[in-house]
Design a protein around this motif. Structure first.
Motif, mmCIF file in Angstrom:
data_model
loop_
_atom_site.group_PDB
_atom_site.id
_atom_site.type_symbol
_atom_site.label_atom_id
_atom_site.label_comp_id
_atom_site.label_asym_id
_atom_site.label_seq_id
_atom_site.Cartn_x
_atom_site.Cartn_y
_atom_site.Cartn_z
ATOM 1 N N SER A 1 80.647 85.695 136.734
ATOM 2 C CA SER A 1 79.834 85.645 135.528
ATOM 3 C C SER A 1 80.924 84.575 134.630
ATOM 4 N N GLY A 2 82.101 84.116 135.061
ATOM 5 C CA GLY A 2 82.645 83.228 134.296
ATOM 6 C C GLY A 2 83.393 83.596 132.922
ATOM 7 N N LYS A 3 83.180 84.863 132.759
ATOM 8 C CA LYS A 3 84.026 85.548 131.665
ATOM 9 C C LYS A 3 85.381 85.961 132.153
ATOM 10 N N PRO A 4 86.145 85.880 130.815
ATOM 11 C CA PRO A 4 87.653 86.328 131.081
ATOM 12 C C PRO A 4 87.660 87.944 131.185
ATOM 13 N N ASN A 5 88.462 88.404 132.448
ATOM 14 C CA ASN A 5 88.256 89.934 132.334
ATOM 15 C C ASN A 5 89.492 90.472 131.468
ATOM 16 N N PRO A 6 88.906 91.278 130.579
ATOM 17 C CA PRO A 6 89.836 92.059 129.425
ATOM 18 C C PRO A 6 90.723 92.906 129.900
ATOM 19 N N ILE A 7 90.284 93.339 131.314
ATOM 20 C CA ILE A 7 91.171 94.525 131.954
ATOM 21 C C ILE A 7 91.831 94.206 133.130
ATOM 22 N N ALA A 8 92.240 92.678 133.045
ATOM 23 C CA ALA A 8 92.820 92.206 134.215
ATOM 24 C C ALA A 8 94.310 92.798 134.573
ATOM 25 N N LYS A 9 94.818 93.207 133.789
ATOM 26 C CA LYS A 9 96.248 93.797 133.850
ATOM 27 C C LYS A 9 96.216 95.016 134.436
ATOM 28 N N SER A 10 95.213 95.931 133.920
ATOM 29 C CA SER A 10 94.990 97.016 134.551
ATOM 30 C C SER A 10 94.428 97.153 136.253
ATOM 31 N N THR A 11 93.376 96.044 136.597
ATOM 32 C CA THR A 11 93.072 95.884 137.890
ATOM 33 C C THR A 11 94.087 95.325 138.698
ATOM 34 N N LYS A 12 94.921 94.530 138.378
ATOM 35 C CA LYS A 12 96.133 93.984 139.280
ATOM 36 C C LYS A 12 97.148 95.004 139.440
ATOM 37 N N PHE A 13 97.552 95.815 138.332
ATOM 38 C CA PHE A 13 98.572 96.943 138.455
ATOM 39 C C PHE A 13 97.880 97.857 139.509
ATOM 40 N N LEU A 14 96.465 98.254 139.484
ATOM 41 C CA LEU A 14 96.085 99.020 140.516
ATOM 42 C C LEU A 14 96.025 98.511 141.915
ATOM 43 N N GLU A 15 95.874 97.112 142.038
ATOM 44 C CA GLU A 15 95.673 96.479 143.113
ATOM 45 C C GLU A 15 97.223 96.596 143.812
ATOM 46 N N ASP A 16 98.039 96.125 142.818
ATOM 47 C CA ASP A 16 99.446 96.331 143.511
ATOM 48 C C ASP A 16 99.872 97.853 143.866
ATOM 49 N N MET A 17 99.344 98.799 143.145
ATOM 50 C CA MET A 17 99.754 100.291 143.657
ATOM 51 C C MET A 17 99.296 100.412 144.947
ATOM 52 N N THR A 18 97.947 100.011 145.402
ATOM 53 C CA THR A 18 97.416 100.117 146.462
ATOM 54 C C THR A 18 97.990 99.741 147.676
ATOM 55 N N PHE A 19 98.818 98.304 147.645
ATOM 56 C CA PHE A 19 99.895 97.849 148.434
ATOM 57 C C PHE A 19 100.774 98.933 148.800
ATOM 58 N N VAL A 20 101.490 99.495 147.647
ATOM 59 C CA VAL A 20 102.399 100.474 147.821
ATOM 60 C C VAL A 20 101.929 101.727 148.548
ATOM 61 N N GLY A 21 100.895 102.133 148.045
ATOM 62 C CA GLY A 21 100.363 103.304 148.998
ATOM 63 C C GLY A 21 100.116 103.055 150.208
ATOM 64 N N ALA A 22 99.336 101.919 150.726
ATOM 65 C CA ALA A 22 99.171 101.471 152.013
ATOM 66 C C ALA A 22 100.484 101.735 152.993
ATOM 67 N N TYR A 23 101.649 100.908 152.283
ATOM 68 C CA TYR A 23 102.964 100.814 152.891
ATOM 69 C C TYR A 23 103.369 102.225 153.145
ATOM 70 N N LEU A 24 103.379 103.111 152.065
ATOM 71 C CA LEU A 24 103.931 104.266 152.257
ATOM 72 C C LEU A 24 103.222 105.315 153.337
ATOM 73 N N VAL A 25 101.877 105.008 153.728
ATOM 74 C CA VAL A 25 101.311 105.853 154.576
ATOM 75 C C VAL A 25 101.857 105.036 156.006
ATOM 76 N N SER A 26 102.145 103.853 155.993
ATOM 77 C CA SER A 26 102.567 103.299 157.211
ATOM 78 C C SER A 26 103.932 103.904 157.654
ATOM 79 N N LEU A 27 104.570 104.445 156.940
ATOM 80 C CA LEU A 27 105.962 105.082 157.133
ATOM 81 C C LEU A 27 105.994 106.487 157.541
ATOM 82 N N ILE A 28 104.683 106.955 157.464
ATOM 83 C CA ILE A 28 104.557 108.548 158.180
ATOM 84 C C ILE A 28 104.533 108.474 159.706
ATOM 85 N N LYS A 29 105.492 109.263 160.070
ATOM 86 C CA LYS A 29 105.346 109.286 161.773
ATOM 87 C C LYS A 29 104.876 110.653 162.204
#
Length: 159
Positions: free
Chosen positions: A131-159
């Motif tokens: 839309s070309g508009k600034p995202n007013p909740i960009a910090k929230s989505t960035k934090f959530l995206e970063d957390m998914t990387f950690v969540g997926a990483y932790l799953v990869s450690l399960i044996k």
């Protein structure tokens, strides 16, 4: 006789200290190769089992998704915000599926569900970019995206 009691006590104390230190070291070790060590450490805390850490990560993601949804609902109404709210709802469904997959022992599907949540968060950002508009909740989505990387990483450690 009294000397033996002190010796036993000192051995018991030493054994307890060693167990606690090993537990701390193993808990910290879960995040050694994490893409976002600080976020990982806040999730793992004192956990030493990757499965428990993975469960904690998913629960934290669900909670933070609900928080992000509330933040989005407080923004000025727009089609982009409505889209983000729907994406947060969708991500919660994916994350709950992730817990179901974990219970079933299907770690590949659990990881996939977490990645699907990340795609949903990315969709919110993409809607604002389109839309070309600034995202007013960009910090929230960035934090959530970063957390998914950690969540997926932790799953990869399960044996």
């Amino acid at each position: 006789m009294v000397f033996k009691d002190y010796t036993f006590f000192s051995y018991a104390f030493l054994a307890t200290a060693v167990i606690l230190l090993i537990g701390q070291a193993l808990g910290a070790g879960l995040c050694d190769n994490s893409p976002f060590k600080q976020i990982c450490a806040s999730i793992v805390y004192n956990r030493t089992d990757p499965r428990e850490a993975s469960i904690a990560a998913v629960h934290k993601l669900v909670y933070q998704s609900k928080v992000a949804k509330v933040v989005a609902q407080r923004q000025n109404k727009s089609t982009e915000i409505d889209y983000c709210i729907s994406k947060f709802d969708l991500s919660i469904v994916f994350l709950k599926n992730s817990l179901t997959n974990l219970t079933a022992g299907d770690y590949r599907k659990q990881r996939t569900s977490i990645i699907q949540a990340r795609v949903a968060y990315n969709g919110c950002d993409a809607e604002f970019q389109t839309s070309g508009k600034p995202n007013p909740i960009a910090k929230s989505t960035k934090f959530l995206e970063d957390m998914t990387f950690v969540g997926a990483y932790l799953v990869s450690l399960i044996k």
